[in-house]
Design a protein around this motif. Structure first.
Motif, PDB file in Angstrom:
ATOM      1  N   THR A 163       0.962  -1.122   0.108  1.00 27.38           N
ATOM      2  CA  THR A 163       0.116   0.116   0.137  1.00 27.38           C
ATOM      3  C   THR A 163       0.890   1.202  -0.027  1.00 27.38           C
ATOM      4  O   THR A 163       2.132   1.121   0.487  1.00 27.38           O
ATOM      5  CB  THR A 163      -1.073  -0.120   1.282  1.00 27.38           C
ATOM      6  N   ASP A 164       0.496   2.279  -0.392  1.00 27.48           N
ATOM      7  CA  ASP A 164       1.117   3.506  -0.383  1.00 27.48           C
ATOM      8  C   ASP A 164       1.119   4.386   0.774  1.00 27.48           C
ATOM      9  O   ASP A 164       1.900   5.118   1.167  1.00 27.48           O
ATOM     10  CB  ASP A 164       0.712   4.333  -1.768  1.00 27.48           C
ATOM     11  N   ALA A 165      -0.187   4.230   1.517  1.00 20.62           N
ATOM     12  CA  ALA A 165      -0.198   5.153   2.867  1.00 20.62           C
ATOM     13  C   ALA A 165      -1.115   4.542   3.662  1.00 20.62           C
ATOM     14  O   ALA A 165      -2.073   3.540   3.271  1.00 20.62           O
ATOM     15  CB  ALA A 165      -0.865   6.428   2.244  1.00 20.62           C
ATOM     16  N   VAL A 166      -1.010   4.716   5.022  1.00 22.40           N
ATOM     17  CA  VAL A 166      -1.884   4.016   5.946  1.00 22.40           C
ATOM     18  C   VAL A 166      -2.668   5.533   6.706  1.00 22.40           C
ATOM     19  O   VAL A 166      -1.707   6.452   7.022  1.00 22.40           O
ATOM     20  CB  VAL A 166      -1.274   3.190   6.862  1.00 22.40           C
ATOM     21  N   ILE A 167      -3.693   5.356   6.800  1.00 24.59           N
ATOM     22  CA  ILE A 167      -4.481   6.453   7.817  1.00 24.59           C
ATOM     23  C   ILE A 167      -4.857   5.891   9.046  1.00 24.59           C
ATOM     24  O   ILE A 167      -5.392   5.099   9.239  1.00 24.59           O
ATOM     25  CB  ILE A 167      -5.474   7.239   7.168  1.00 24.59           C
ATOM     26  N   MET A 168      -4.236   6.603  10.321  1.00 25.42           N
ATOM     27  CA  MET A 168      -4.143   5.974  11.509  1.00 25.42           C
ATOM     28  C   MET A 168      -4.177   7.112  12.577  1.00 25.42           C
ATOM     29  O   MET A 168      -4.019   8.219  12.305  1.00 25.42           O
ATOM     30  CB  MET A 168      -3.301   4.781  11.802  1.00 25.42           C
ATOM     31  N   ASP A 169      -4.230   6.708  13.810  1.00 23.60           N
ATOM     32  CA  ASP A 169      -4.159   7.616  14.895  1.00 23.60           C
ATOM     33  C   ASP A 169      -2.789   8.053  15.188  1.00 23.60           C
ATOM     34  O   ASP A 169      -1.681   7.322  14.892  1.00 23.60           O
ATOM     35  CB  ASP A 169      -4.382   6.900  16.381  1.00 23.60           C
ATOM     36  N   SER A 170      -2.638   9.408  15.197  1.00 22.54           N
ATOM     37  CA  SER A 170      -1.304  10.039  15.249  1.00 22.54           C
ATOM     38  C   SER A 170      -0.271   9.499  16.444  1.00 22.54           C
ATOM     39  O   SER A 170       0.795   9.258  16.239  1.00 22.54           O
ATOM     40  CB  SER A 170      -1.226  11.871  15.483  1.00 22.54           C
TER      41      SER A 170
END
Length: 268
Positions: free
Chosen positions: A191-198
């Motif tokens: 995958t190119d990116a992950v969106i998650m808790d900072s």
């Protein structure tokens, strides 16, 4: 006489079995810690690093647990960590089994359900990419493969509004079982990116020396606080006072740096 001795022996064995059972049951993670005015009993999810979890030695640890311990010390109290079934957190709190819920606990959407401490962390939903990725801004995600944890705050942030508009530009969005899987996919190039808790992302980068970086623009944000039973304003106020004292004497910054590598708290 032999029968009498046998009966006595069996009776003694039965008493010993009951005693052993009683001791083992009292150590169960599902058994409530005895609550008293000298002990701050903290209810937490034991599988939510870096806020609260069991380490490789079997001990409970985490940012929120360290913070709770420091607050208890300010209050002249002992601290007891009580792992709870997250679905049963309200019944645990309202029955008095625990004094508070303290474990990356989101205020937003629950404002009227608890007596809340002041928010102490601003948890953002952020984009994580490889350190050498050409992706520099959220706009660069157009046409890219993105992953989120299933039923996470990140997934919810992409459901409507600006988040939904951003999602529409992706080349694809996949929901995976947990953030560890997503980060492994990112490392492997799946995958190119992950969106998650900072907070979780910063902890993973620091603790595992991951060659990742966070994009500067957050997708959304939510605030963490300590939740108390409705009406328990006395303990809430004491905890708020202690939190401010920890900021003033530098302890808060030390605890935050330990877990995240920087001071990310918002309480002043």
């Amino acid at each position: 006489m032999k029968k009498l001795k046998l009966l006595i022996a069996l009776s003694l064995i039965g008493v010993m079995v009951l005693a052993i059972c009683g001791c083992s049951c009292s150590k169960s993670s599902n058994t409530a810690v005895k609550n008293d005015e000298q002990t701050l009993v903290v209810g937490f999810d034991a599988e939510f690093p870096p806020y609260g979890f069991r380490d490789e030695t079997g001990n409970y640890t985490g940012f929120d647990l360290d913070l709770a311990s420091a607050v208890a010390n300010k209050l002249g109290m002992k601290v007891a960590y009580q792992p709870i079934d997250w679905d049963a957190k309200d019944s645990e709190l309202n029955s008095g089994t625990i004094d508070c819920i303290w474990n990356g606990f989101t205020i937003n959407g629950r404002e009227n359900n608890y007596e809340w401490s002041e928010p102490y962390l601003d948890n953002k939903q952020v984009v994580v990419v490889k350190a050498d990725s050409p992706i520099q801004a959220n706009a660069d995600l157009a046409g890219k493969k993105v992953e989120v944890q299933k039923e996470s705050s990140a997934e919810a942030a992409l459901a409507d509004g600006a988040g939904a508009a951003l999602k529409a530009t992706f080349g694809g969005l996949s929901s995976v079982a947990d953030y560890n899987t997503a980060l492994m996919d990112l490392e492997a190039g799946a995958t190119d990116a992950v969106i998650m808790d900072s907070g979780v992302a910063e902890y993973k980068i620091k603790s595992e020396s991951k060659a990742f970086r966070l994009l500067p623009e957050a997708i959304a944000s939510e605030q963490y606080g300590v939740g108390f039973a409705k009406g328990n304003t006395a303990l809430r106020d004491k905890v708020n006072k202690a939190l401010h004292e920890l900021v003033a004497d530098g302890s808060m910054e030390q605890i935050t740096n330990k877990w995240f590598g920087s001071n990310i708290v918002i309480i002043k």
